[in-house]
Scaffold this motif. Structure first.
Motif, PDB file in Angstrom:
ATOM      1  N   MET A 143      -0.362   0.893 -18.739  1.00  0.00           N
ATOM      2  CA  MET A 143      -1.028  -0.071 -17.881  1.00  0.00           C
ATOM      3  C   MET A 143      -2.127  -0.771 -18.678  1.00  0.00           C
ATOM      4  O   MET A 143      -2.551  -0.310 -19.704  1.00  0.00           O
ATOM      5  CB  MET A 143      -1.608   0.622 -16.655  1.00  0.00           C
ATOM      6  CG  MET A 143      -0.572   1.187 -15.731  1.00  0.00           C
ATOM      7  SD  MET A 143      -1.032   0.872 -14.035  1.00  0.00           S
ATOM      8  CE  MET A 143       0.490   1.305 -13.257  1.00  0.00           C
ATOM      9  N   SER A 144      -2.580  -1.853 -18.118  1.00  0.00           N
ATOM     10  CA  SER A 144      -3.570  -2.680 -18.778  1.00  0.00           C
ATOM     11  C   SER A 144      -4.916  -1.977 -18.924  1.00  0.00           C
ATOM     12  O   SER A 144      -5.301  -1.174 -18.087  1.00  0.00           O
ATOM     13  CB  SER A 144      -3.741  -3.964 -17.969  1.00  0.00           C
ATOM     14  OG  SER A 144      -4.674  -4.802 -18.570  1.00  0.00           O
ATOM     15  N   TRP A 189      -9.331  -3.286  -7.100  1.00  0.00           N
ATOM     16  CA  TRP A 189      -8.719  -2.127  -7.753  1.00  0.00           C
ATOM     17  C   TRP A 189      -9.700  -0.983  -7.903  1.00  0.00           C
ATOM     18  O   TRP A 189     -10.897  -1.173  -7.994  1.00  0.00           O
ATOM     19  CB  TRP A 189      -8.121  -2.500  -9.103  1.00  0.00           C
ATOM     20  CG  TRP A 189      -9.087  -2.748 -10.212  1.00  0.00           C
ATOM     21  CD1 TRP A 189      -9.470  -1.860 -11.174  1.00  0.00           C
ATOM     22  CD2 TRP A 189      -9.792  -3.954 -10.507  1.00  0.00           C
ATOM     23  NE1 TRP A 189     -10.358  -2.445 -12.037  1.00  0.00           N
ATOM     24  CE2 TRP A 189     -10.576  -3.733 -11.649  1.00  0.00           C
ATOM     25  CE3 TRP A 189      -9.839  -5.213  -9.906  1.00  0.00           C
ATOM     26  CZ2 TRP A 189     -11.391  -4.713 -12.199  1.00  0.00           C
ATOM     27  CZ3 TRP A 189     -10.645  -6.192 -10.450  1.00  0.00           C
ATOM     28  CH2 TRP A 189     -11.404  -5.933 -11.585  1.00  0.00           C
ATOM     29  N   PHE A 201      -7.428  -1.997 -16.025  1.00  0.00           N
ATOM     30  CA  PHE A 201      -7.089  -1.138 -14.905  1.00  0.00           C
ATOM     31  C   PHE A 201      -7.547   0.311 -15.134  1.00  0.00           C
ATOM     32  O   PHE A 201      -7.799   1.042 -14.187  1.00  0.00           O
ATOM     33  CB  PHE A 201      -5.580  -1.176 -14.649  1.00  0.00           C
ATOM     34  CG  PHE A 201      -5.133  -0.278 -13.527  1.00  0.00           C
ATOM     35  CD1 PHE A 201      -5.511  -0.535 -12.223  1.00  0.00           C
ATOM     36  CD2 PHE A 201      -4.359   0.835 -13.787  1.00  0.00           C
ATOM     37  CE1 PHE A 201      -5.112   0.309 -11.184  1.00  0.00           C
ATOM     38  CE2 PHE A 201      -3.949   1.672 -12.761  1.00  0.00           C
ATOM     39  CZ  PHE A 201      -4.328   1.403 -11.453  1.00  0.00           C
ATOM     40  N   TRP A 244       0.041  -2.289  -6.066  1.00  0.00           N
ATOM     41  CA  TRP A 244       0.516  -1.434  -7.149  1.00  0.00           C
ATOM     42  C   TRP A 244      -0.140  -0.086  -6.957  1.00  0.00           C
ATOM     43  O   TRP A 244      -1.320  -0.014  -6.598  1.00  0.00           O
ATOM     44  CB  TRP A 244       0.094  -1.969  -8.517  1.00  0.00           C
ATOM     45  CG  TRP A 244       0.834  -3.160  -8.998  1.00  0.00           C
ATOM     46  CD1 TRP A 244       1.865  -3.176  -9.883  1.00  0.00           C
ATOM     47  CD2 TRP A 244       0.581  -4.530  -8.661  1.00  0.00           C
ATOM     48  NE1 TRP A 244       2.274  -4.464 -10.121  1.00  0.00           N
ATOM     49  CE2 TRP A 244       1.500  -5.319  -9.364  1.00  0.00           C
ATOM     50  CE3 TRP A 244      -0.328  -5.172  -7.807  1.00  0.00           C
ATOM     51  CZ2 TRP A 244       1.533  -6.698  -9.273  1.00  0.00           C
ATOM     52  CZ3 TRP A 244      -0.291  -6.547  -7.700  1.00  0.00           C
ATOM     53  CH2 TRP A 244       0.626  -7.297  -8.430  1.00  0.00           C
ATOM     54  N   LEU A 294      -0.185  -5.460 -15.882  1.00  0.00           N
ATOM     55  CA  LEU A 294      -0.114  -4.051 -15.490  1.00  0.00           C
ATOM     56  C   LEU A 294       1.093  -3.342 -16.105  1.00  0.00           C
ATOM     57  O   LEU A 294       1.192  -2.120 -16.045  1.00  0.00           O
ATOM     58  CB  LEU A 294      -0.066  -3.925 -13.962  1.00  0.00           C
ATOM     59  CG  LEU A 294      -1.364  -4.283 -13.263  1.00  0.00           C
ATOM     60  CD1 LEU A 294      -1.148  -4.460 -11.763  1.00  0.00           C
ATOM     61  CD2 LEU A 294      -2.418  -3.215 -13.522  1.00  0.00           C
TER      62      LEU A 294
END
Length: 126
Positions: free
Chosen positions: A1-2, A58, A5, A101, A83
């Motif tokens: 994932m990024s 998030w 995040f 997500w 993501l």
């Protein structure tokens, strides 16, 4: 994932805006502008891309919620790219389209949404 995040950000709107903006720019999603509206977890930012607004919320390593006034495939694809993961589900809430997500327990979360009667619920990662 990024990276944005998974990061634990300091309470700095500038740092949060910059990380998210750079992540989007790196996927070719240029000309997007990000404004942080909440600098503690769960984080919240407003976005604007070609006169199309969106909001992203998030909690690091837990979930991402993308909220848009109407469906926008380009914005959805940009977040799927940063993501590196397809969205779990989309539904309507308070007149907006919400795309979710989840980092874990995706099936459980989808069942929660279905049991709660989420409006126009669609599974996107099937």
């Amino acid at each position: 994932m990024s990276n944005w995040f998974t990061m634990n950000f300091p309470p700095s709107r500038h740092a949060i805006e910059n990380e998210l903006r750079l992540a989007l720019w790196s996927t070719g999603f240029s000309q997007v502008w990000i404004t942080c509206t909440k600098a503690e977890s769960p984080f919240e930012c407003q976005g604007l891309w070609h006169d199309q607004s969106f909001q992203v919320e998030w909690e690091p390593r837990q979930y991402v919620l993308l909220k848009m006034p109407e469906p926008n495939q380009n914005v959805l694809e940009a977040f799927e790219k940063i993501l590196k993961h397809r969205a779990l589900a989309a539904y309507k809430q308070d007149g907006a389209v919400v795309v979710e997500w989840r980092a874990r327990d995706a099936d459980r979360r989808y069942a929660e949404l279905a049991n709660a009667g989420a409006n126009e619920l669609q599974r996107l990662n099937a």
